[in-house]
Design a protein around this motif. Structure first.
Motif, mmCIF file in Angstrom:
data_model
loop_
_atom_site.group_PDB
_atom_site.id
_atom_site.type_symbol
_atom_site.label_atom_id
_atom_site.label_comp_id
_atom_site.label_asym_id
_atom_site.label_seq_id
_atom_site.Cartn_x
_atom_site.Cartn_y
_atom_site.Cartn_z
ATOM 1 N N TYR A 189 0.840 -1.208 0.000
ATOM 2 C CA TYR A 189 0.000 0.000 0.000
ATOM 3 C C TYR A 189 0.874 1.257 0.000
ATOM 4 O O TYR A 189 0.615 2.217 -0.732
ATOM 5 N N THR A 237 -10.062 10.236 3.384
ATOM 6 C CA THR A 237 -9.225 10.533 2.222
ATOM 7 C C THR A 237 -9.121 9.303 1.334
ATOM 8 O O THR A 237 -8.934 8.196 1.821
ATOM 9 N N GLU A 280 -11.455 1.768 10.886
ATOM 10 C CA GLU A 280 -10.816 1.173 9.695
ATOM 11 C C GLU A 280 -11.282 -0.276 9.573
ATOM 12 O O GLU A 280 -11.307 -0.999 10.561
HETATM 13 C C1 SAM Z 1 -7.776 3.759 -0.617
HETATM 14 S S1 SAM Z 1 -7.616 3.393 1.080
HETATM 15 C C2 SAM Z 1 -7.317 5.030 1.740
HETATM 16 C C3 SAM Z 1 -6.584 4.970 3.030
HETATM 17 C C4 SAM Z 1 -6.166 6.323 3.607
HETATM 18 N N1 SAM Z 1 -7.321 7.114 3.943
HETATM 19 C C5 SAM Z 1 -5.241 7.065 2.682
HETATM 20 O O1 SAM Z 1 -5.470 8.245 2.407
HETATM 21 O O2 SAM Z 1 -4.220 6.485 2.253
HETATM 22 C C6 SAM Z 1 -9.248 3.046 1.664
HETATM 23 C C7 SAM Z 1 -9.248 2.523 3.095
HETATM 24 O O3 SAM Z 1 -10.613 2.364 3.513
HETATM 25 C C8 SAM Z 1 -10.717 1.138 4.224
HETATM 26 N N2 SAM Z 1 -12.134 0.699 4.143
HETATM 27 C C9 SAM Z 1 -12.737 0.038 3.136
HETATM 28 N N3 SAM Z 1 -14.040 -0.159 3.410
HETATM 29 C C10 SAM Z 1 -14.268 0.411 4.629
HETATM 30 C C11 SAM Z 1 -15.414 0.534 5.454
HETATM 31 N N4 SAM Z 1 -16.619 0.068 5.079
HETATM 32 N N5 SAM Z 1 -15.283 1.163 6.641
HETATM 33 C C12 SAM Z 1 -14.078 1.668 7.036
HETATM 34 N N6 SAM Z 1 -12.962 1.563 6.296
HETATM 35 C C13 SAM Z 1 -13.040 0.951 5.104
HETATM 36 C C14 SAM Z 1 -9.721 0.210 3.521
HETATM 37 O O4 SAM Z 1 -9.366 -0.886 4.338
HETATM 38 C C15 SAM Z 1 -8.575 1.161 3.241
HETATM 39 O O5 SAM Z 1 -7.667 1.207 4.312
#
Ligand code: SAM
Length: 254
Positions: A20, A118, A73
């Motif tokens: 990631y 984000t 998360e």
């Molecule tokens: C593209 S990543 C972005 C992570 C971080 N906010 C960044 O800016 O790098 C999306 C994140 O949302 C989390 N996620 C996905 N579905 C979710 C949910 N229903 N509730 C909370 N988190 C979730 C994923 O595990 C992942 O860590």
């Protein structure tokens, strides 16, 4: 890339902090952290919740800036990574990051002044998420979503990176409606300090950083975040430097 392949790719990324980190750094010319931090100047109040905090870098930035923060998360691997980030930066504690889902927030009504998200995945388009956001926000509070960002095809390296992003996300996600407009003209206008297009409600130009923020009345981004359905007032901001642009949607609670 097909939507199924893209989904698989992202689910794999959310399970591995090293992948990631790599995927959010190199293809975006190291700007991901700059884009995350655009949240900081938009926070209102003291109590902040982050949805989908990933590696926890922004969470640590917000705690370091003096906000009282929690994060929810979904991925257990990312929860561990975020807790490690807080430990490494000597901020917060394990309880700051909760494993759970944005659709079922484990907090009482009116607990937060600001909620941030984000580069969210599909959860941000789910009405259940926005209903939960509305429930746990205090009156006058806001949801800040940095929905996406793109490098602009300038210089030597960026056109190559833009091409990679087009292959992963598709041209529509990278250029939006600009297939129909002239991107070069827009960027020249931006460089010369001209308003790039008609119909902008307000423009802020920071001459120190060269960053321009346009408040747009009818933005093409953020439209699928169901804010109005949950009585949140929409504000759309396009933030642009010479090298990139970022799409921010804010939902304000009356
Ligand atoms: C593209 S990543 C972005 C992570 C971080 N906010 C960044 O800016 O790098 C999306 C994140 O949302 C989390 N996620 C996905 N579905 C979710 C949910 N229903 N509730 C909370 N988190 C979730 C994923 O595990 C992942 O860590």
């Amino acid at each position: 890339m097909t939507p199924r392949l893209r989904k698989w790719l992202f689910e794999t990324l959310y399970k591995n902090r090293y992948l990631y980190r790599f995927a959010s750094t190199l293809p975006f010319a190291g700007q991901w952290r700059v884009w995350q931090r655009l949240v900081l100047t938009r926070i209102r109040g003291h109590d902040v919740l982050e949805l989908g905090c990933g590696l926890g870098d922004l969470l640590a930035d917000m705690i370091a800036a003096g906000y009282s923060c929690h994060a929810v998360e979904h991925s257990p691997e990312m929860v561990e990574a975020a807790r490690d980030t807080l430990r490494r930066r000597k901020l917060g504690e394990n309880a700051t990051v909760v494993q759970g889902s944005a659709q079922h927030l484990p907090f009482t009504n009116a607990s937060f002044d600001t909620i941030v998200s984000t580069f969210p995945s599909e959860y941000i388009y789910d009405p259940d998420t926005i209903a939960e956001v509305e429930r746990v926000l205090r009156p006058g509070g806001r949801l800040i979503v940095v929905e996406g960002a793109n490098l602009l095809p300038v210089g030597f390296l960026q056109p190559l990176l833009v091409l990679v992003q087009m292959l992963v996300y598709g041209p529509a996600a990278v250029f939006g409606p600009r297939k129909r407009r002239n991107l070069d003209e827009e960027m020249t206008g931006n460089r010369n300090g001209r308003r790039p297009e008609e119909g902008i409600l307000h423009t802020d130009r920071d001459t120190g950083t060269g960053i321009t923020t346009d408040v747009l009345p009818e933005a093409w981004f953020g439209q699928h975040i169901p804010l109005e359905q949950c009585r949140l007032r929409r504000r759309s901001e396009r933030v642009r430097s010479r090298h990139w642009e970022v799409y921010i949607t804010i939902g304000e609670k009356e």
